[in-house]
Write an enzyme that holds these catalytic residues in place. Structure first.
Site: not given
Length: 374
Positions: A174, A305, A352
């Site tokens: 990830d 973000y 994952h």
């Protein structure tokens, strides 16, 4: 900036634990539409049961002690507190290995991976360095804006320099995969290899952010069609959690820091969607508890973000690369073309979170990849 590295120990005050239990005991629960199942988020029955277990049966103190079995430290790099586990092996020939978690995870993801790496039954051993990403768990508070993957990778290079490791490997999944790749590009003189994990869902989800990817795929080709379908499913049904963090981290942060139910559902939903092997419930709740006790749901959202608004990707790694694909199918090769001879291992199960789902298989693949490298 100081280069001081200080020992660290997790000691959550009892008052914080009591407050969590009180909040869970007096939670306000929404209603639920009949027959919705998982189509609109985590079902009420599953979250009710998991929250009750968290409140009445889960033993944080036992899990805290389990984490504290591993030496932990904290240092400041680029103005940011960085927490990390540093577990040295006593095996001759052990190689330093920097492992990085992703979202929504923490170093708790590695609790069942560290021992097979540091003290394997046979084969290559490792000195494990496992940092908490900036803004996650005890790498808080977030000192400011700008913690992109590239900046994190530069901090990791500095961390390994401070620890005195001249040659080391890197691994991640990830966000950790991205950071590991950038470390390999930044510190090619010292990185012996870059090993990452992926799965078909992650590969397809990532492809949705690559400009022009959909146009390069042929809907008449069955493999490309499967990729396109997964990309469309992510855009229309699976990317909401990311969209709000990529655009309004402050807003969602109020809920994540104030509501243990939201923090629990926010993580448990993704673990449910992104795994196909059982995950230990206590280990899952240890991960959630780290977010809750440190209030890092908000700061983790802010780093997402930053990554969404950044082009700070660095140069590609020059060291050998290895890929471990969990839940493998033919789509991942299509999405990640690699040169012939690249280390590539496929596992039928797991997705994952292989360090949670299949730590023994992951540890074995890490040994296979890094053993011949120096």
């Amino acid at each position: 900036m100081t280069e001081t590295i200080q020992p660290f120990r997790i000691e959550i005050p009892q008052a914080d634990l009591d407050y969590l239990h009180d909040r869970l005991a007096h939670a306000r629960w929404p209603g639920e539409l009949p027959g919705a199942g998982w189509t609109r988020g985590m079902p009420l029955a599953q979250l009710t049961e998991l929250a009750e277990y968290w409140r009445t049966q889960y033993d944080w103190r036992a899990q805290e002690a389990s984490l504290n079995r591993y030496p932990q430290f904290i240092t400041e790099i680029d103005g940011q507190p960085i927490h990390f586990l540093h577990v040295r092996s006593d095996r001759p020939g052990a190689k330093p290995l920097l492992i990085t978690h992703g979202f929504p995870s923490s170093v708790a993801e590695f609790l069942r991976l560290i021992e097979p790496l540091v003290d394997p039954a046979e084969g290559q051993a490792f000195h494990v360095v496992a940092p908490s990403l900036p803004g996650y768990a005890f790498s808080t508070p977030l000192a400011g804006a700008g913690w992109t993957m590239g900046r994190t990778a530069r901090a990791w290079v500095e961390l390994m320099r401070r620890l005195g490791y001249d040659r080391y490997g890197v691994h991640g999944g990830d966000i950790g995969a991205g950071v590991s790749g950038v470390v390999g590009g930044l510190d090619g003189a010292h990185v012996i290899g870059v090993h990452v994990v992926t799965d078909p869902l992650t590969a397809a989800n990532t492809a949705t952010f690559l400009p022009g990817m959909a146009d390069r795929l042929d809907p008449n080709d069955p493999v490309d069609k499967l990729i396109l379908d997964r990309m469309d499913a992510f855009r229309t049904d699976g990317s909401g959690y990311l969209a709000i963090q990529n655009s309004r981290p402050q807003t969602i942060g109020y809920g994540l820091v104030d509501s243990p139910l939201l923090q629990l559902a926010w993580i448990a939903e993704k673990v449910h969607e992104w795994t196909d092997l059982p995950v230990d419930r206590d280990q899952l709740l240890t991960n959630v508890s780290l977010y809750w006790f440190t209030g890092s749901g908000a700061s983790a959202a802010h780093t997402l973000y930053e990554q969404a608004h950044s082009h700070d990707w660095g140069a590609p790694p020059t060291a050998p690369q290895g890929f471990a694909v969990f839940g493998a199918d033919e789509t991942v090769r299509r999405l990640i073309p690699v040169p012939a001879g690249t280390h590539w291992t496929e596992f039928d199960r797991g997705l994952h979170f292989p360090a949670l789902e299949a730590p023994a298989q992951l540890a074995a693949d890490l040994r296979t990849f890094f053993t011949p490298l120096s």
